[in-house]
Design a protein around this motif. Structure first.
Motif, mmCIF file in Angstrom:
data_model
loop_
_atom_site.group_PDB
_atom_site.id
_atom_site.type_symbol
_atom_site.label_atom_id
_atom_site.label_comp_id
_atom_site.label_asym_id
_atom_site.label_seq_id
_atom_site.Cartn_x
_atom_site.Cartn_y
_atom_site.Cartn_z
ATOM 1 N N LYS A 27 -5.931 38.369 -50.725
ATOM 2 C CA LYS A 27 -7.188 38.678 -51.418
ATOM 3 C C LYS A 27 -7.954 37.393 -51.732
ATOM 4 O O LYS A 27 -9.169 37.311 -51.521
ATOM 5 N N ALA A 28 -7.270 36.377 -52.192
ATOM 6 C CA ALA A 28 -7.916 35.102 -52.527
ATOM 7 C C ALA A 28 -8.456 34.422 -51.265
ATOM 8 O O ALA A 28 -9.579 33.898 -51.266
ATOM 9 N N TRP A 29 -7.675 34.424 -50.166
ATOM 10 C CA TRP A 29 -8.134 33.816 -48.921
ATOM 11 C C TRP A 29 -9.416 34.482 -48.439
ATOM 12 O O TRP A 29 -10.367 33.811 -48.054
ATOM 13 N N LYS A 30 -9.412 35.811 -48.427
ATOM 14 C CA LYS A 30 -10.580 36.545 -47.942
ATOM 15 C C LYS A 30 -11.803 36.232 -48.783
ATOM 16 O O LYS A 30 -12.905 36.044 -48.258
ATOM 17 N N SER A 31 -11.613 36.170 -50.073
ATOM 18 C CA SER A 31 -12.717 35.876 -50.981
ATOM 19 C C SER A 31 -13.271 34.479 -50.714
ATOM 20 O O SER A 31 -14.485 34.287 -50.589
ATOM 21 N N ARG A 32 -12.401 33.516 -50.597
ATOM 22 C CA ARG A 32 -12.832 32.138 -50.359
ATOM 23 C C ARG A 32 -13.482 31.996 -48.986
ATOM 24 O O ARG A 32 -14.451 31.259 -48.834
ATOM 25 N N TYR A 33 -12.956 32.694 -47.994
ATOM 26 C CA TYR A 33 -13.542 32.613 -46.652
ATOM 27 C C TYR A 33 -14.997 33.090 -46.693
ATOM 28 O O TYR A 33 -15.874 32.504 -46.069
ATOM 29 N N GLY A 34 -15.247 34.154 -47.420
ATOM 30 C CA GLY A 34 -16.596 34.680 -47.522
ATOM 31 C C GLY A 34 -17.531 33.845 -48.376
ATOM 32 O O GLY A 34 -18.746 33.869 -48.186
ATOM 33 N N LYS A 39 -16.870 23.560 -44.509
ATOM 34 C CA LYS A 39 -15.574 23.665 -43.842
ATOM 35 C C LYS A 39 -14.475 22.899 -44.566
ATOM 36 O O LYS A 39 -13.341 23.360 -44.643
ATOM 37 N N ASN A 40 -14.793 21.729 -45.102
ATOM 38 C CA ASN A 40 -13.776 20.952 -45.817
ATOM 39 C C ASN A 40 -13.338 21.677 -47.085
ATOM 40 O O ASN A 40 -12.146 21.727 -47.406
ATOM 41 N N ASP A 41 -14.302 22.232 -47.822
ATOM 42 C CA ASP A 41 -13.970 22.993 -49.031
ATOM 43 C C ASP A 41 -13.138 24.223 -48.681
ATOM 44 O O ASP A 41 -12.184 24.564 -49.377
ATOM 45 N N MET A 43 -11.098 24.702 -46.108
ATOM 46 C CA MET A 43 -9.731 24.370 -45.721
ATOM 47 C C MET A 43 -8.928 23.854 -46.911
ATOM 48 O O MET A 43 -7.751 24.177 -47.051
ATOM 49 N N GLU A 44 -9.547 23.076 -47.777
ATOM 50 C CA GLU A 44 -8.855 22.605 -48.984
ATOM 51 C C GLU A 44 -8.430 23.797 -49.841
ATOM 52 O O GLU A 44 -7.300 23.864 -50.322
ATOM 53 N N SER A 45 -9.316 24.749 -49.990
ATOM 54 C CA SER A 45 -9.017 25.941 -50.769
ATOM 55 C C SER A 45 -7.907 26.758 -50.106
ATOM 56 O O SER A 45 -6.991 27.254 -50.767
ATOM 57 N N PHE A 46 -7.995 26.895 -48.792
ATOM 58 C CA PHE A 46 -6.989 27.646 -48.053
ATOM 59 C C PHE A 46 -5.599 27.074 -48.291
ATOM 60 O O PHE A 46 -4.667 27.800 -48.635
ATOM 61 N N TRP A 47 -5.461 25.760 -48.129
ATOM 62 C CA TRP A 47 -4.125 25.163 -48.262
ATOM 63 C C TRP A 47 -3.642 25.165 -49.704
ATOM 64 O O TRP A 47 -2.438 25.190 -49.946
ATOM 65 N N SER A 48 -4.551 25.173 -50.658
ATOM 66 C CA SER A 48 -4.121 25.243 -52.060
ATOM 67 C C SER A 48 -3.487 26.595 -52.378
ATOM 68 O O SER A 48 -2.694 26.714 -53.308
ATOM 69 N N LEU A 49 -3.795 27.613 -51.584
ATOM 70 C CA LEU A 49 -3.263 28.962 -51.806
ATOM 71 C C LEU A 49 -2.069 29.300 -50.916
ATOM 72 O O LEU A 49 -1.298 30.201 -51.222
ATOM 73 N N TYR A 50 -1.943 28.604 -49.795
ATOM 74 C CA TYR A 50 -0.917 28.950 -48.815
ATOM 75 C C TYR A 50 0.483 28.875 -49.417
ATOM 76 O O TYR A 50 0.844 27.892 -50.055
ATOM 77 N N ASP A 51 1.263 29.923 -49.204
ATOM 78 C CA ASP A 51 2.639 29.982 -49.690
ATOM 79 C C ASP A 51 3.519 30.538 -48.576
ATOM 80 O O ASP A 51 3.521 31.745 -48.327
ATOM 81 N N PRO A 52 4.267 29.682 -47.875
ATOM 82 C CA PRO A 52 5.080 30.158 -46.757
ATOM 83 C C PRO A 52 6.217 31.088 -47.174
ATOM 84 O O PRO A 52 6.831 31.717 -46.316
ATOM 85 N N MET A 150 -8.999 26.306 -35.580
ATOM 86 C CA MET A 150 -9.277 27.728 -35.351
ATOM 87 C C MET A 150 -10.241 28.300 -36.395
ATOM 88 O O MET A 150 -11.126 29.078 -36.065
ATOM 89 N N MET A 151 -10.047 27.933 -37.660
ATOM 90 C CA MET A 151 -10.861 28.499 -38.737
ATOM 91 C C MET A 151 -12.227 27.836 -38.865
ATOM 92 O O MET A 151 -13.180 28.486 -39.286
ATOM 93 N N ALA A 152 -12.303 26.575 -38.585
ATOM 94 C CA ALA A 152 -13.545 25.819 -38.767
ATOM 95 C C ALA A 152 -13.756 24.926 -37.549
ATOM 96 O O ALA A 152 -13.701 23.700 -37.634
ATOM 97 N N PRO A 153 -13.971 25.538 -36.388
ATOM 98 C CA PRO A 153 -14.051 24.756 -35.152
ATOM 99 C C PRO A 153 -15.219 23.775 -35.142
ATOM 100 O O PRO A 153 -16.329 24.119 -35.535
ATOM 101 N N ALA A 154 -14.929 22.558 -34.703
ATOM 102 C CA ALA A 154 -15.960 21.517 -34.601
ATOM 103 C C ALA A 154 -16.854 21.808 -33.401
ATOM 104 O O ALA A 154 -16.365 22.157 -32.320
#
Length: 170
Positions: A27-34, A39-41, A43-52, A150-154
């Motif tokens: 839910k948090a990833w989807k919200s942040r993606y939208g 792109k830097n913000d 990806m930073e947000s994405f990795w702050s939430l990632y939990d393997p 993949m998420m933020a292609p240059a």
């Protein structure tokens, strides 16, 4: 550490690998993606939430790309994949970006609540046309770089090929 339920039967197996913790991350990833255009913000947000321990990241490639004849048809394959009736039932447990490249290849990145794409496979028979490979699960520099590509292609390119279309399921 989240407790994973055991698979009981084929119908229940998709839902049993998901956890409340993973659902919160989705839910948090989807919200942040939208919300995040930078792109830097993003990806930073994405990795702050990632939990393997409760989520997983997978790449997806279309197995029959050499048979694709034109761009519109290839984009249609992606739209068909994401519009399958079972997809609505898994919306809370996964999201993805799927790119159609100028070479008519289809490349995607999927994020799952749980250790594997089983929730998707159980909901969508069209996934049998694609190969899924796990990234990580550790968030190494190499994994982070590949996910960012993949998420933020240059320059709207992936693997040196122009991205002609991107579909998002979230």
């Amino acid at each position: 550490e989240p407790i994973m339920a055991e698979k009981q039967d084929n119908e229940a197996s998709a839902a049993t690998t998901c956890t409340p913790e993973g659902a919160s991350v989705m839910k948090a990833w989807k919200s942040r993606y939208g919300e995040l255009e930078n792109k830097n913000d993003l990806m930073e947000s994405f990795w702050s939430l990632y939990d393997p321990d409760c989520t997983s990241i997978w790449t997806m490639s279309y197995d029959e790309a050499d048979s694709n004849e034109n761009l519109e048809e290839t984009i249609g394959y992606v739209k068909n994949l994401l519009a399958q009736p079972g997809m609505e039932g898994v919306r809370g447990d996964c999201f993805c970006l799927v790119h159609t490249l100028e070479s008519l290849e289809i490349e995607g990145i999927w994020f799952f609540n749980g250790p594997d794409p089983e929730v998707l496979f159980g909901a969508n028979p069209e996934t049998s046309w694609y190969t899924f490979k796990q990234m990580g699960p550790a968030a190494t520099d190499g994994v982070k770089q590949a996910v960012t590509e993949m998420m933020a292609p240059a320059d709207s390119q992936l693997n040196g090929k122009a991205i002609k279309d991107t579909q998002v399921f979230c």
